[in-house]
Design a protein around this motif. Structure first.
Motif, PDB file in Angstrom:
ATOM      1  N   TYR A  32       0.863  -1.182   0.000  1.00  0.00           N
ATOM      2  CA  TYR A  32       0.000   0.000   0.000  1.00  0.00           C
ATOM      3  C   TYR A  32       0.893   1.223   0.000  1.00  0.00           C
ATOM      4  O   TYR A  32       1.617   1.462   0.976  1.00  0.00           O
ATOM      5  CB  TYR A  32      -0.883   0.028   1.243  1.00  0.00           C
ATOM      6  N   MET A  33       0.836   1.994  -1.051  1.00  0.00           N
ATOM      7  CA  MET A  33       1.756   3.125  -1.133  1.00  0.00           C
ATOM      8  C   MET A  33       1.382   4.255  -0.190  1.00  0.00           C
ATOM      9  O   MET A  33       2.220   5.076   0.164  1.00  0.00           O
ATOM     10  CB  MET A  33       1.852   3.629  -2.573  1.00  0.00           C
ATOM     11  N   ASP A  34       0.122   4.307   0.260  1.00  0.00           N
ATOM     12  CA  ASP A  34      -0.207   5.328   1.256  1.00  0.00           C
ATOM     13  C   ASP A  34       0.485   4.989   2.570  1.00  0.00           C
ATOM     14  O   ASP A  34       0.898   5.872   3.316  1.00  0.00           O
ATOM     15  CB  ASP A  34      -1.724   5.465   1.435  1.00  0.00           C
ATOM     16  N   GLN A  94       3.552   6.346  -4.677  1.00  0.00           N
ATOM     17  CA  GLN A  94       3.112   5.501  -5.787  1.00  0.00           C
ATOM     18  C   GLN A  94       3.992   5.765  -7.015  1.00  0.00           C
ATOM     19  O   GLN A  94       4.532   4.844  -7.636  1.00  0.00           O
ATOM     20  CB  GLN A  94       1.639   5.823  -6.102  1.00  0.00           C
ATOM     21  N   PRO A 101       2.245  -2.580  -6.878  1.00  0.00           N
ATOM     22  CA  PRO A 101       1.512  -1.551  -7.637  1.00  0.00           C
ATOM     23  C   PRO A 101       1.674  -1.673  -9.153  1.00  0.00           C
ATOM     24  O   PRO A 101       0.708  -1.449  -9.888  1.00  0.00           O
ATOM     25  CB  PRO A 101       2.126  -0.245  -7.137  1.00  0.00           C
ATOM     26  N   ARG A 104      -0.459  -4.479 -10.305  1.00  0.00           N
ATOM     27  CA  ARG A 104      -1.872  -4.149 -10.152  1.00  0.00           C
ATOM     28  C   ARG A 104      -2.349  -3.304 -11.325  1.00  0.00           C
ATOM     29  O   ARG A 104      -3.429  -3.534 -11.878  1.00  0.00           O
ATOM     30  CB  ARG A 104      -2.098  -3.381  -8.849  1.00  0.00           C
ATOM     31  N   TYR A 114      -8.532  -2.138  -1.909  1.00  0.00           N
ATOM     32  CA  TYR A 114      -7.926  -0.918  -2.441  1.00  0.00           C
ATOM     33  C   TYR A 114      -9.026  -0.035  -3.013  1.00  0.00           C
ATOM     34  O   TYR A 114      -9.685  -0.407  -3.989  1.00  0.00           O
ATOM     35  CB  TYR A 114      -6.956  -1.231  -3.582  1.00  0.00           C
ATOM     36  N   ILE A 125      -4.082  11.056   5.653  1.00  0.00           N
ATOM     37  CA  ILE A 125      -4.093  10.420   4.335  1.00  0.00           C
ATOM     38  C   ILE A 125      -2.755  10.786   3.711  1.00  0.00           C
ATOM     39  O   ILE A 125      -2.499  11.958   3.446  1.00  0.00           O
ATOM     40  CB  ILE A 125      -5.238  10.949   3.454  1.00  0.00           C
ATOM     41  N   GLY A 126      -1.913   9.811   3.517  1.00  0.00           N
ATOM     42  CA  GLY A 126      -0.581  10.110   3.015  1.00  0.00           C
ATOM     43  C   GLY A 126       0.109  11.047   3.984  1.00  0.00           C
ATOM     44  O   GLY A 126       0.103  10.810   5.198  1.00  0.00           O
TER      45      GLY A 126
END
Ligand SMILES: Nc1ncnc2c1ncn2[C@@H]1O[C@H](COP(=O)(O)OP(=O)(O)OP(=O)(O)O)[C@@H](O)[C@H]1O
Ligand SMILES: [Mg+2]
Lengths: 242, 311, 364
Positions: A196-198, A233, B169, B172, B195, B257-258
């Protein structure tokens, strides 16, 4: 002098037959860090972690963990680490409490400490039937938090979480990461792999592995600057040459 | 909308004392990617198994491709492909042997073998691992192999239960390209995923919670129709700032978030920028944002009271 | 094509699970060596016929001694062919009192009677011999001879002249091990697919259930026949057990017997959830009935009636008779007609019921 490093890896290599899964990697993780370990599928992350945890013998190289040599003092090392593997590794047919009891037996945990941990878990999951529900009946997110608590039962200074949040829904992942932060704040070193890149954004520092080699290391901000992109990402997509 | 190939009405399923599905109805057209999202244990996999005829509903009725899910199991199974949530391949067979086995049992004409393999190796990048036993693959590689076996099949409906869990990723992204390709060939794909960026790529999504469908619609439509305002707060050191905001009495939820903090208002009211700055420091910047599906998902599930109202 | 796919895959499983393969081939060997010796068991009522060529008081006394024994039952011989009687197992012993028996005794001359014993079951044969000796002692008491009377029994063993117990054990072990192995093989491989989740993929695939069934049975049938061959070979080489009858006939029944076990294993797999359960169930449901009810160790005649009735539905019972008939007696199909028809009948029923049950499981 006490070192500030929780983990140092030097020229670590692992071969399976003729195939080199981990190819001469070196790495340092500082105490209290949340360290991310990214990479494409099959890059060698799990293999590396298994070697650090003395579960797999390296072909060559040195690993030092909390001042101990993993090769020469594997038993001492095992007492100092918590390892949560990609696959869910608790006994599904035991209750959560029975799982905790079992692991505290293994690690010689004092009964008072076990009782305290049980209470913590019940409070955290907001469930009061943890002694009469089977582990397999819990939702995945709960299972992973149970696994994390169990991994922590002997109070290890370093934690290895190999894709601990794979398949967990966003709410569960968030709660899981809250816990990781608490641990880090309490001085524990946390070594995580994730796709999960977050989550990668939440790491203090990270390395990206590709085909057995470490290709990038830095803080998320540094790496984003380096590739001139705005998210991990994009860093990932650029760092990995498929 | 066009003709529906899956129609389920009032499906209920109970396991012991858990209501896995609580009278849900879905209707699904062909040539579409349908996303099932929702927290663990919300009922996604169960509904998939009912569509696959692997489980029987306690109540309700339905048809898949015009066949009753109760009486025409075989007819349905013939036209449906499935990738289960748990890894289900032969660990003592090599990558190539697994692929070949599924090629054979899906009864695909032999002439297509080369072409199929080329396509699948292109996506899974396991060509160099042909002779590796599936049990020796890394977690994500196993997942990609299982996915390849599911894609081998040429059915009208493809049911994929969390296929991308543990997949990196890059893979994906390629996998989603393949799904869109299948869709353009007229196939219907049912997919569940943790996701939410993947959910955005679906044509229609169902959000499950505690055996019910909490929300459904086109992803964009769900976002644009969501009434709660969201804000994004940027600051150099987000975690302490967030902690402070969470402890405050402000009528909002704050979460990370991030590397930014998101703020979901508990009412439709505007937030007080001044107040926030007072709490979290003057250097923060605040702007109103369109929520992502993740924001909405978190909001729906964490909003106090909301879930209980649904129950 | 698809069928070939399953069969190929199954062979990969077999070849790669080296440990199981070794166990599969070593187990029969060890079992045979272990079981191959020393079994001491009681039997009741041995049917015998008597030819009295002397017609004297002494000969009648001797017959009375046999009549009075709990162990022997004298049946009228109706001038039937002795050979046939033995073959049909109508009798298991035959006493011949020669002309001049009384005369010799009165003259205090060494005197002999001939006693022929069916020794295809060597344990029984030894017991029968011992009882015959006892009966002779009883006869001496009856006639009140205190002093030394040189009367002897001249034993003649039919079918198994050297009276080797392994003669009897090898067919028994074949019956026991084959049903155990075959049942375990299919039940375990199918439940493993369940545990791994691959069964779901097979169920959902366009495979017909008969393809799954055949694809699973064929490889394990070949494997079982191989194990069966090893058991027979070990018997022949290690224990010098003969195969007097038709090998083809032996294999025909072996095949049928294996199919019974394999399909029974299939039925178990539709019920069991884990490999351990399947294994336990397979062991319990094959080993015990075969040991107890097939006449392998305990003679059926000595069983309570209810168990005797149950034994009629145990394929091993018939298989045992057939294998003994073929290996030790050179019996032909016609001679084995009754047990053969019974085995064919029961096995067919078993196979049909089991595959039906499994098919329902696949399609539910
Ligand atoms: N026991 C083994 N025998 C042979 N090859 C192995 C074995 N274990 C791992 N490998 C190979 O080593 C490579 C690295 O595997 P590893 O599990 O470390 O990857 P990973 O980075 O953890 O991937 P993922 O993100 O998919 O979990 C893979 O190519 C895998 O096939
Ligand atoms: Mg891994």
């Amino acid at each position: 002098m006490m070192s500030n490093d929780a983990l140092t890896i030097q020229n670590l290599t692992k071969k399976f037959g003729t195939f080199t899964a981990v190819d001469n990697i070196s790495l340092t993780v500082k105490k209290g860090e949340v360290f991310g370990f990214l990479g494409a599928n099959g890059a060698g992350k799990t293999t590396t972690i298994r070697m650090i945890c003395a579960l797999l013998e390296p072909t060559s190289g040195e690993i030092e963990l909390d001042g101990l040599s993993v090769l020469r003092q594997p038993e001492e090392v095992k007492m100092r680490i918590g390892y949560m593997s990609q696959k869910f590794s608790l006994y599904q047919d035991l209750t959560p409490f029975e799982n905790m009891e079992f692991f505290s037996e293994i690690y010689n945990v004092a009964p008072e400490k076990l009782a305290e941990e049980k209470e913590n878990l019940a409070a955290e999951l907001k469930l009061n039937n943890l002694d009469n529900i089977l582990t397999k009946e819990l939702p995945l997110g709960y299972k992973q938090r149970l696994a994390l608590r169990t991994t922590l039962i002997h109070d290890p200074p370093i934690l290895f979480l190999d894709e601990a949040t794979s398949g967990v829904d966003p709410v569960g992942r968030r709660q899981f990461w809250d816990q990781i932060y608490e641990l880090s704040a309490a001085g524990k070193t946390v070594f995580v792999t994730t796709h999960y890149m977050d989550e990668a954004e939440y790491c203090h520092r990270l390395s990206i592995m590709d085909k057995g080699k470490i290709v990038q290391t830095g803080t998320p901000a540094e790496l984003k600057d380096k590739f001139d992109v705005s998210s991990m990402q994009d860093v990932f997509l650029q760092a990995i040459q498929y | 909308m066009s003709e529906k190939i899956i129609q389920l009405k009032n499906i209920a399923k109970r396991y012991d004392n858990i209501m896995a599905l609580d009278h849900v109805s879905v209707s699904i057209p062909h040539s579409a990617i349908i996303g099932f999202i929702g927290p663990d244990g919300a009922g996604k996999s169960t509904l998939m198994k009912i569509i696959l005829t692997l489980e029987t509903a306690d109540e309700g009725e339905g048809t898949v491709l015009g066949n009753s899910i109760e009486t025409k199991k075989r007819a349905i199974r013939r036209h449906i492909g499935y990738m289960p949530e748990i890894f289900s391949l032969y660990t003592d067979l090599s990558v190539e042997e697994n692929l070949k086995f599924f090629f054979q049992i899906y009864k695909i004409p032999k002439s297509q073998y080369k072409e199929k393999m080329e396509m699948l190796y292109g996506f899974n990048r396991l060509e160099n691992f042909k002779t590796t036993l599936a049990g020796h693959l890394s977690g994500g590689m196993k997942q990609k192999l299982a996915l390849s076996c599911a894609l081998m099949h040429d059915p009208k409906i493809l049911v994929l239960d969390e296929p991308t869990t543990g997949v990196d990723p890059v893979s994906r992204a390629e996998f989603w390209k393949m799904l869109n390709q299948l869709k353009s060939e007229g196939k219907t794909v049912l997919i569940s995923t943790p996701y939410l960026d993947e959910a955005m790529q679906c044509d229609y999504i169902y959000l499950f919670h505690q055996g019910k469908i909490l929300k459904q619609g086109l992803p964009d439509q769900i976002i644009s129709e969501y009434e709660i305002p969201f804000y994004q707060i940027e600051t150099r050191d987000p975690i302490p700032a967030m902690k402070k905001l969470q402890r405050s009495q402000l009528h909002a939820r704050f979460y990370l978030i991030g590397d930014t903090i998101h703020c979901a208002m508990l009412t439709k009211a505007e937030p007080s920028v001044l107040e926030m700055k007072k709490i979290a420091g003057n250097e923060i910047t605040i702007k109103k944002i369109t929520p992502t599906l993740e924001d909405i998902f978190l909001d729906l599930l964490e909003r106090p009271g909301e879930i209980n109202d649904v129950k | 094509m698809a069928l070939l796919g399953i069969i190929t895959k199954e062979f990969y499983h077999i070849m790669r699970d080296f440990r199981t393969l070794i166990i599969l081939f070593l187990m029969p060997l060890l079992q045979m060596i272990m079981f191959g010796y020393a079994l001491n068991l009681e039997i009741q009522k041995v049917e015998i016929t008597i030819d009295d060529f002397d017609h004297s008081e002494y000969s009648r006394q001797l017959i009375r001694a046999f009549q009075g024994s709990d162990f022997f039952e004298i049946i009228s011989d109706d001038n039937q062919d002795l050979e046939v009687q033995f073959f049909k197992r109508a009798i298991r012993g035959h006493l011949t009192i020669p002309n001049g028996f009384a005369k010799n005794m009165n003259a205090n001359q060494p005197t002999q009677v001939d006693f022929m014993i069916d020794a295809s079951n060597s344990n029984d044969a030894i017991l029968i011999e011992q009882y015959a000796m006892q009966t002779l002692l009883h006869f001496k008491e009856l006639i009140g001879v205190k002093q030394y009377v040189p009367v002897e029994i001249n034993q003649v063993f039919r079918f198994n002249p050297e009276l080797k117990s392994t003669y009897f054990m090898v067919p028994g072990l074949l019956a026991l091990l084959m049903i155990m192995i075959t049942t375990m093989l299919t039940s375990i491989t199918l439940v493993r697919e369940k545990e791994m989740g691959t069964m779901t993929l097979l169920k959902i695939s366009p495979l017909h259930s008969f393809e799954i069934i055949i694809g699973k049975v064929v490889p394990y049938l070949l494997l079982s026949l191989l194990v069966g061959t090893i058991i027979v070979l070990v018997g022949v080489i290690l224990f010098q057990v003969p195969v007097r009858g038709s090998i083809l006939l032996l294999y025909f029944f072996l095949l049928l017997y294996c199919l019974t076990g394999l399909s029974f294993g299939m039925m178990i797999s539709s019920l069991a959830k884990t490999q351990q359960v399947a294994m336990l169930f397979a062991l319990m449901s094959t080993v015990l009935p075969t040991l107890i009810l097939a006449g392998f160790i305990f003679p059926l005649a000595a069983m309570p009636k209810i168990l005797q009735y149950i034994s009629y539905i145990i394929p091993a019972r018939y298989f045992l008779i057939i294998v003994r008939g073929i290996m030790l007696k050179d019996n032909t199909f016609i001679e084995l007609l009754k047990p053969s028809l019974a085995l064919i009948g029961f096995s067919t029923i078993f196979i049909i019921v089991s595959t039906k049950k499994f098919k329902t499981y696949l399609e539910q």
